[in-house]
Design a protein around this motif. Structure first.
Motif, short mmCIF file in Angstrom:
data_model
loop_
_atom_site.label_atom_id
_atom_site.label_comp_id
_atom_site.label_asym_id
_atom_site.label_seq_id
_atom_site.Cartn_x
_atom_site.Cartn_y
_atom_site.Cartn_z
N LEU A 130 0.83 -1.20 0.00
CA LEU A 130 0.00 0.00 0.00
C LEU A 130 0.87 1.25 0.00
N ILE A 131 0.32 2.33 -0.52
CA ILE A 131 0.98 3.63 -0.49
C ILE A 131 0.58 4.31 0.81
N HIS A 132 1.56 4.79 1.55
CA HIS A 132 1.31 5.37 2.86
C HIS A 132 1.31 6.90 2.76
N LEU A 133 0.18 7.52 3.06
CA LEU A 133 0.10 8.97 3.17
C LEU A 133 0.33 9.32 4.63
N THR A 134 1.30 10.16 4.88
CA THR A 134 1.69 10.46 6.25
C THR A 134 1.33 11.89 6.63
N CYS A 135 1.32 12.12 7.92
CA CYS A 135 1.08 13.42 8.51
C CYS A 135 2.34 13.81 9.27
N LEU B 77 -2.87 7.34 6.41
CA LEU B 77 -3.83 6.69 5.54
C LEU B 77 -3.06 5.78 4.61
N TYR B 78 -3.64 4.66 4.25
CA TYR B 78 -3.02 3.71 3.34
C TYR B 78 -3.91 3.58 2.12
N ILE B 79 -3.29 3.59 0.95
CA ILE B 79 -4.06 3.59 -0.29
C ILE B 79 -3.48 2.55 -1.24
N THR B 80 -4.36 1.79 -1.87
CA THR B 80 -3.91 0.85 -2.89
C THR B 80 -3.40 1.64 -4.09
N LYS B 81 -2.58 1.00 -4.90
CA LYS B 81 -2.02 1.69 -6.07
C LYS B 81 -3.13 2.16 -7.01
N ILE B 82 -4.16 1.34 -7.22
CA ILE B 82 -5.24 1.73 -8.12
C ILE B 82 -6.03 2.92 -7.56
N ALA B 83 -6.23 2.97 -6.25
CA ALA B 83 -6.92 4.11 -5.64
C ALA B 83 -6.06 5.37 -5.73
N PHE B 84 -4.76 5.22 -5.52
CA PHE B 84 -3.83 6.34 -5.63
C PHE B 84 -3.86 6.93 -7.05
N LEU B 85 -3.83 6.06 -8.05
CA LEU B 85 -3.89 6.52 -9.44
C LEU B 85 -5.23 7.19 -9.75
N LYS B 86 -6.31 6.63 -9.23
CA LYS B 86 -7.64 7.20 -9.46
C LYS B 86 -7.76 8.58 -8.81
N ILE B 87 -7.27 8.72 -7.58
CA ILE B 87 -7.31 10.01 -6.89
C ILE B 87 -6.53 11.05 -7.69
N ASN B 88 -5.34 10.70 -8.13
CA ASN B 88 -4.53 11.64 -8.89
C ASN B 88 -5.16 11.98 -10.23
N TYR C 149 -5.20 24.64 5.69
CA TYR C 149 -4.12 24.55 6.67
C TYR C 149 -4.61 24.39 8.10
N HIS C 150 -5.91 24.56 8.35
CA HIS C 150 -6.46 24.37 9.69
C HIS C 150 -6.93 22.94 9.94
N GLU C 151 -6.81 22.08 8.96
CA GLU C 151 -7.21 20.69 9.10
C GLU C 151 -5.98 19.79 9.03
N ILE C 152 -6.16 18.52 9.28
CA ILE C 152 -5.05 17.58 9.33
C ILE C 152 -4.75 17.09 7.91
N LEU C 153 -3.50 17.22 7.53
CA LEU C 153 -3.07 16.88 6.18
C LEU C 153 -2.29 15.57 6.17
N PHE C 154 -2.70 14.68 5.26
CA PHE C 154 -1.96 13.47 4.96
C PHE C 154 -1.49 13.60 3.52
N GLN C 155 -0.23 13.26 3.26
CA GLN C 155 0.26 13.43 1.90
C GLN C 155 1.30 12.40 1.52
N LYS C 156 1.38 12.19 0.23
CA LYS C 156 2.43 11.41 -0.41
C LYS C 156 2.75 12.16 -1.70
N ASP C 157 3.97 12.66 -1.79
CA ASP C 157 4.37 13.48 -2.92
C ASP C 157 3.41 14.67 -3.04
N GLN C 158 2.76 14.82 -4.20
CA GLN C 158 1.83 15.95 -4.39
C GLN C 158 0.36 15.52 -4.24
#
Length: 124
Positions: free
Chosen positions: A7-12, A20-31, A66-75
């Protein structure tokens, strides 16, 4: 659900959340959704709905919150508001598609039970 190693790990970076953990297909779909819509991020939240009381909702954001909690992986950015974070942290997001239906699926160990249609749930 899938092994977390795949899984792809989006970190804070500002808080000690698991992420948050995202499958590769979900990551591609989101992007793909973000690119086509020209939005900057997604917001993942819980709303009151359905026969069991809660369900996930995803919305597009045209600016970073910026007032909420951000999880990110790259962009790739996913925001979660502070009141929902205890229920959403460590959730696995997948994307499924068949001939008639496509949707994001959420796997969360804090969910106690789903309703019959699997759209709403209650927490432990």
């Amino acid at each position: 659900m899938k092994n977390q190693k795949n899984l792809i790990h989006l970190t804070c970076t500002k808080n000690k959340y698991q992420g948050l953990y995202i499958t590769k297909i979900a990551f591609l779909k989101i992007n793909n959704i973000l690119y086509k819509s020209k939005n900057k991020a997604l917001k993942l939240m819980l709303i009151k709905s359905g026969c069991f009381g809660s369900k996930y909702k995803i919305s597009l954001l045209d600016q970073l919150l910026y007032h909420e909690i951000l999880f990110q992986k790259d962009q790739t950015y996913i925001f979660v508001n502070k009141k929902d974070i205890i229920f959403i942290d460590n959730t696995i997001i997948d994307f499924t598609k068949n001939n008639f239906h496509q949707s994001f699926q959420f796997y969360n160990s804090n969910i106690k039970e789903f309703c019959g249609c699997k759209k709403s749930f209650i927490f432990k």
